[in-house]
Design a protein around this motif. Structure first.
Motif, mmCIF file in Angstrom:
data_model
loop_
_atom_site.group_PDB
_atom_site.id
_atom_site.type_symbol
_atom_site.label_atom_id
_atom_site.label_comp_id
_atom_site.label_asym_id
_atom_site.label_seq_id
_atom_site.Cartn_x
_atom_site.Cartn_y
_atom_site.Cartn_z
ATOM 1 N N ILE A 1 -8.881 3.227 -5.901
ATOM 2 C CA ILE A 1 -9.470 2.148 -5.092
ATOM 3 C C ILE A 1 -9.206 0.794 -5.731
ATOM 4 C CG2 ILE A 1 -11.647 1.168 -4.298
ATOM 5 C CD1 ILE A 1 -12.681 3.991 -3.872
ATOM 6 N N LEU A 2 -9.330 0.714 -7.063
ATOM 7 C CA LEU A 2 -9.089 -0.551 -7.747
ATOM 8 C C LEU A 2 -7.647 -1.018 -7.579
ATOM 9 C CD1 LEU A 2 -11.105 -0.020 -11.062
ATOM 10 C CD2 LEU A 2 -11.720 -1.452 -9.110
ATOM 11 N N VAL A 3 -6.701 -0.088 -7.698
ATOM 12 C CA VAL A 3 -5.292 -0.450 -7.543
ATOM 13 C C VAL A 3 -4.995 -0.843 -6.098
ATOM 14 C CG1 VAL A 3 -2.917 0.378 -7.735
ATOM 15 C CG2 VAL A 3 -4.596 1.016 -9.465
ATOM 16 N N SER B 1 0.829 -1.206 0.000
ATOM 17 C CA SER B 1 0.000 0.000 0.000
ATOM 18 C C SER B 1 0.865 1.258 0.000
ATOM 19 C CB SER B 1 -0.926 -0.008 1.217
ATOM 20 O OG SER B 1 -1.764 -1.143 1.219
ATOM 21 N N TYR B 2 1.978 1.202 0.717
ATOM 22 C CA TYR B 2 2.897 2.356 0.761
ATOM 23 C C TYR B 2 3.438 2.657 -0.634
ATOM 24 C CZ TYR B 2 7.103 5.075 1.682
ATOM 25 O OH TYR B 2 8.082 6.047 1.659
ATOM 26 N N VAL B 3 3.839 1.619 -1.370
ATOM 27 C CA VAL B 3 4.366 1.821 -2.724
ATOM 28 C C VAL B 3 3.298 2.421 -3.633
ATOM 29 C CG1 VAL B 3 5.282 0.650 -4.762
ATOM 30 C CG2 VAL B 3 6.072 -0.013 -2.489
ATOM 31 N N ILE B 4 2.079 1.899 -3.541
ATOM 32 C CA ILE B 4 0.988 2.408 -4.386
ATOM 33 C C ILE B 4 0.692 3.869 -4.064
ATOM 34 C CG2 ILE B 4 -1.472 2.179 -4.908
ATOM 35 C CD1 ILE B 4 -1.153 -0.836 -4.429
ATOM 36 N N TRP C 1 -0.371 6.273 6.468
ATOM 37 C CA TRP C 1 -1.550 5.550 5.988
ATOM 38 C C TRP C 1 -1.249 4.068 5.814
ATOM 39 C CZ3 TRP C 1 -5.550 8.130 7.023
ATOM 40 C CH2 TRP C 1 -5.606 9.510 6.833
ATOM 41 N N ALA C 2 -0.017 3.741 5.405
ATOM 42 C CA ALA C 2 0.349 2.333 5.235
ATOM 43 C C ALA C 2 0.311 1.593 6.571
ATOM 44 C CB ALA C 2 1.744 2.234 4.614
ATOM 45 N N ILE C 3 0.821 2.240 7.616
ATOM 46 C CA ILE C 3 0.774 1.628 8.953
ATOM 47 C C ILE C 3 -0.672 1.465 9.405
ATOM 48 C CG2 ILE C 3 1.269 2.057 11.395
ATOM 49 C CD1 ILE C 3 3.900 3.244 10.543
ATOM 50 N N LEU C 4 -1.487 2.472 9.151
ATOM 51 C CA LEU C 4 -2.895 2.403 9.548
ATOM 52 C C LEU C 4 -3.616 1.283 8.808
ATOM 53 C CD1 LEU C 4 -4.798 3.890 11.448
ATOM 54 C CD2 LEU C 4 -5.497 5.328 9.524
ATOM 55 N N ILE C 5 -3.309 1.106 7.523
ATOM 56 C CA ILE C 5 -3.922 0.026 6.744
ATOM 57 C C ILE C 5 -3.519 -1.328 7.311
ATOM 58 C CG2 ILE C 5 -3.860 -1.123 4.493
ATOM 59 C CD1 ILE C 5 -3.740 1.673 3.226
ATOM 60 N N GLY C 6 -2.232 -1.480 7.659
ATOM 61 C CA GLY C 6 -1.775 -2.735 8.236
ATOM 62 C C GLY C 6 -2.442 -3.049 9.560
ATOM 63 N N GLY D 1 1.315 9.827 -5.147
ATOM 64 C CA GLY D 1 1.611 11.105 -4.519
ATOM 65 C C GLY D 1 0.767 11.426 -3.305
ATOM 66 N N ILE D 2 0.321 10.393 -2.578
ATOM 67 C CA ILE D 2 -0.487 10.602 -1.375
ATOM 68 C C ILE D 2 0.402 11.126 -0.244
ATOM 69 C CG2 ILE D 2 -2.018 9.522 0.317
ATOM 70 C CD1 ILE D 2 -3.192 9.627 -2.452
ATOM 71 N N GLU D 3 -0.031 12.179 0.407
ATOM 72 C CA GLU D 3 0.727 12.716 1.531
ATOM 73 C C GLU D 3 0.669 11.752 2.721
ATOM 74 O OE1 GLU D 3 0.667 17.428 1.607
ATOM 75 O OE2 GLU D 3 -1.380 16.618 1.521
#
Length: 350
Positions: free
Chosen positions: A270-272, A215-218, A230-235, A223-225
């Protein structure tokens, strides 16, 4: 047993359940660090056992495997807390910008559907959106950073004591009863709980780390700030069954909507973002998990609702392990074994 005795037992059972629920709610500040420290201890022990199964690492002494598992676990948890603290402070400075973008997006939506000139819309926008103070909400979260660090320290202390008493735990079990058969049954029960919960937590944690990295790479490409935050939150949210992945994808998608103001870039994002969610959740995780947790999906859903109402987001994360432990314990008691059968996934308790 007469009907009157059955009603009395039902009455006492309901009363006991309500009492336990009340204690869990008022004592959440005490119980949450304890439960989280148990989870940390399970992850450390499970990771050490997993290292011993890797080809070429079987001969490594257990003490070295445990030391390595402790270092890795503590390092990851410290990194998560540090990133949360750092990003919470930065997010608070950009909240006014997000608030203006949200208001502009709502205004464009109103114009698109022809509501901007309606008095009722003007009143709604003024009362609901115009008075929305996101900065105050986020500032309150930043203020609670000190409590997050304090809770984290308490969890580590509890986990350290749990791990330090692991060697003496076997002696304690041996002295629980004078009957060798009873002691053996207790040991098998604890071993079964440790194996299933440890396997679940370690594999789930590794999958969540992989999901966070993907998710972090995507998000970095889009260009998400604060992509790391957000990657940690998703995990972390992926520990919550069924809903965690949806919420994890929805949060950064909202930022894409604020930035572009159009629906198609959001749909594409969202799809990616859903690709690693589907690949890990529907294919890789079932293969690795196997039947480590034999709990009905409906029971997990109900457990999720109950523990979320009791302990919030942490309760949602703990719902699955707690229910799995409960099913295992109920299956070992003759009087409650039928309940365990009903709570299981397929009726098999092997």
């Amino acid at each position: 047993m007469t009907t009157q005795d059955g009603l009395a037992r039902l009455f006492y059972g309901v009363g006991l359940a309500l009492m336990i629920g009340w204690i869990l709610v008022i004592g959440r500040t005490i119980f949450l660090p304890i439960f989280m420290s148990i989870i940390v201890a399970y992850v450390v022990l499970g990771l050490a056992e997993l290292i011993g199964r890797v080809p070429g690492f079987e001969g490594i002494p257990a003490s070295l495997r445990y030391a390595f598992a402790i270092v890795v676990s503590l390092g990851l948890m410290a990194l998560i807390v540090w990133l949360i603290v750092q990003n919470a402070t930065q997010v608070s400075t950009l909240v006014p910008v997000y608030q203006d973008q949200l208001l502009a997006l709502v205004q464009r939506g109103a114009v698109a559907v022809g509501l901007d000139d309606e008095p009722s819309w003007q009143s709604l926008r003024r009362d609901l959106v115009g008075h929305m103070n996101l900065h105050r909400v986020v500032l309150g979260s930043v203020v609670s950073v000190a409590s997050i660090i304090g809770t984290f320290a308490v969890i580590l202390i509890y986990a350290a004591f749990i791990l330090s008493e692991q060697k003496s735990f076997s002696n304690k079990i041996a002295r629980l009863s004078d009957q060798p058969a009873k002691v053996t049954q207790i040991r098998e029960l604890i071993r079964d709980v440790n194996r299933r919960i440890g396997t679940y937590l370690v594999i789930k944690s590794l999958i969540n780390i992989a999901l966070g990295v993907a998710s972090y790479v995507i998000m970095l490409v889009h260009g998400i700030e604060f992509a790391g935050f957000w990657a940690i939150l998703i995990g972390l949210l992926n520990y919550i069954p069924y809903f965690g992945g949806i919420v994890g994808v929805a949060l950064p998608s909202f930022l894409v909507l604020l930035e572009h103001g159009e629906i198609w870039p959001v749909i594409a994002f969202i799809l990616v973002m859903s690709i690693p969610q589907v690949a890990l959740g529907n294919f890789i995780e079932p293969r690795l998990m196997g039947n480590s947790l034999n709990v009905s999906p409906f029971v997990i859903l109900v457990s999720l609702a109950v523990w979320t109402s009791l302990w919030g987001i942490v309760g949602a994360i703990l719902a699955v392990p707690i229910m799995a432990i409960l099913v295992i314990i109920l299956s070992e008691i003759d009087a409650t074994r039928p309940i365990a059968v009903l709570l299981s996934k397929d009726g098999s308790l092997n």
